[in-house]
Design an enzyme around this catalytic site. Structure first.
Site, short mmCIF file in Angstrom:
data_model
loop_
_atom_site.label_atom_id
_atom_site.label_comp_id
_atom_site.label_asym_id
_atom_site.label_seq_id
_atom_site.Cartn_x
_atom_site.Cartn_y
_atom_site.Cartn_z
N GLY A 10 -39.56 -30.14 -12.70
CA GLY A 10 -38.63 -30.19 -13.81
C GLY A 10 -37.20 -29.93 -13.36
NE ARG A 71 -43.57 -32.21 -14.33
CZ ARG A 71 -43.03 -31.02 -14.10
NH1 ARG A 71 -43.27 -30.41 -12.95
NH2 ARG A 71 -42.25 -30.44 -14.99
N GLY A 101 -39.77 -25.53 -8.29
CA GLY A 101 -40.54 -24.38 -8.73
C GLY A 101 -41.86 -24.23 -8.02
CG ASP A 102 -46.44 -22.60 -8.86
OD1 ASP A 102 -47.28 -23.45 -9.20
OD2 ASP A 102 -46.73 -21.59 -8.17
CB THR A 125 -38.43 -23.41 -12.32
OG1 THR A 125 -39.15 -23.32 -13.56
CG2 THR A 125 -38.60 -22.10 -11.57
CB ILE A 126 -35.52 -23.37 -17.30
CG1 ILE A 126 -36.75 -24.04 -17.92
CG2 ILE A 126 -34.46 -24.40 -16.94
CD1 ILE A 126 -36.48 -24.64 -19.29
CG ASP A 127 -40.85 -22.72 -16.53
OD1 ASP A 127 -40.26 -23.01 -17.59
OD2 ASP A 127 -41.60 -23.52 -15.93
CG ASP A 129 -42.88 -19.88 -13.40
OD1 ASP A 129 -41.99 -20.28 -12.61
OD2 ASP A 129 -43.75 -20.63 -13.85
NE ARG A 162 -36.35 -21.94 -46.07
CZ ARG A 162 -35.52 -22.86 -46.53
NH1 ARG A 162 -34.70 -23.49 -45.71
NH2 ARG A 162 -35.50 -23.13 -47.82
NE ARG A 171 -44.39 -24.35 -15.28
CZ ARG A 171 -44.75 -24.33 -14.00
NH1 ARG A 171 -45.43 -25.33 -13.49
NH2 ARG A 171 -44.43 -23.30 -13.23
CB SER A 216 -33.94 -14.10 -43.17
OG SER A 216 -32.99 -13.22 -42.60
#
Length: 322
Positions: A10, A71, A101-102, A125-127, A129, A162, A171, A216
């Protein structure tokens, strides 16, 4: 020395900063850099070309990756990795910088272990992780993007009294969800690693907030949460409790956009450091950040379990949203 650089998996804001640093640090040391397009697929297709320093002009502030990414399931096959290694040797590429990433790092680890191709990894990676590092490229930008979006949603939630369920990416990791929830003052967060990630706990928290006078609420939902998507959780709450709620899936807006200053700085630092270490004969590593300092980690460490969000952060979400 001729070095190759690729971005894989990604896209993440800050990848271009890392590419720029790799190319220009290599040039400063008298080396040549080749840009490999479309990640590991580019190794199989020989989709590469020399990348002079001028090719990196005005990319620092751009999101995504100028080398494109993809990928490549074929790279899971040993014979295709052997083909890629032979392609690199034939082209005279003597070292590889992998930004990803991973999965990208696992592929780099296998390529070096099986075929002796010197590899260096830059976490993109934005994750957020990856084991051993507290930061990855793109996480800071994605976090700020999500917080800004939820701040806007909060205005509408307050105006209409609301409940909003907001789904963020990540992920199977809750890193982005938990940090987002704390930063935007969410009333609850659902994420895979939570020790109490249950529907009943969520309902009890929302009810307790109602009794305190809250009309809210914002609930941040990690896309990989075990209760299902934000849409699924929202449908269940509507069915069981007749709540007036809305669901927002932030989706890929979190991956794009101009990188934050931190992602530009760390992309630049990691890109230059990767080249300096390859120049010194080192390989089989990826870079990271621990307690504000640049960290060096063995590529094999990517096989370790992924880190979980700090438990105190999710506890704070509940305490501070009272």
């Amino acid at each position: 020395m001729r070095l190759g650089v690729l971005t894989s998996g990604g896209d993440a804001p800050g990848m271009n900063a890392a590419i720029r640093a790799v190319v220009r640090q290599a040039d400063a040391l008298g080396h040549e850099t080749w840009g490999i397009r479309h990640g590991y697929q580019g190794l199989l297709d020989k989709d590469w070309a020399p990348m002079p320093t001028r090719a990196c002009a005005n990319i620092l502030q751009r999101g995504g990756t100028v080398l494109h990414t993809a990928r490549c399931p074929e790279f899971l096959l040993p014979n295709r990795r052997a083909e890629a290694a032979e392609n690199l040797r034939t082209e005279g590429i003597q070292g590889l910088v992998v930004i990803g990433g991973d999965g990208s790092f696992r592929a780099a680890e296998a390529l070096q272990r099986e075929h002796g191709i010197p590899c260096a990894g830059i976490p993109g990676t934005i994750d957020n992780d990856l084991p051993g590092t507290e930061r990855t490229l793109g996480f800071d930008t994605a976090l700020n993007t999500a917080v800004e979006a939820i701040d806007r949603i909060r205005d509408t939630a307050s105006s209409h009294g609301r409940l909003f369920l907001v789904e963020v990416m990540g992920r199977s990791s809750g890193m982005l969800a938990v940090h987002t929830a704390l930063a935007c003052g969410a009333e609850a967060v659902l994420y895979p690693e939570s020790p109490d990630d249950s529907y009943e706990t969520l309902v009890a928290r929302l009810y307790a907030n109602w009794l305190r006078g809250k009309r809210s609420s914002i609930v941040v939902v990690a896309e990989g949460d075990g209760l299902g998507s934000a849409v699924a959780v929202g449908d269940r709450l509507r069915r069981d409790h007749g709540l007036d709620l809305r669901v927002v899936v932030l989706g890929h807006i979190q991956r794009g956009g101009s990188p934050s200053a931190l992602d530009r700085i760390w992309g630049s630092r990691w890109g230059a450091e990767a080249v300096r270490r390859l120049d010194a004969g080192e390989s089989g590593f990826y870079l990271g950040e621990v307690a504000g300092a640049l960290a060096l980690l063995p590529l094999a460490q990517v096989l370790d379990p992924h880190p979980s969000p700090p438990g105190d952060l999710s506890e704070l979400v509940g305490i501070l949203s009272r």
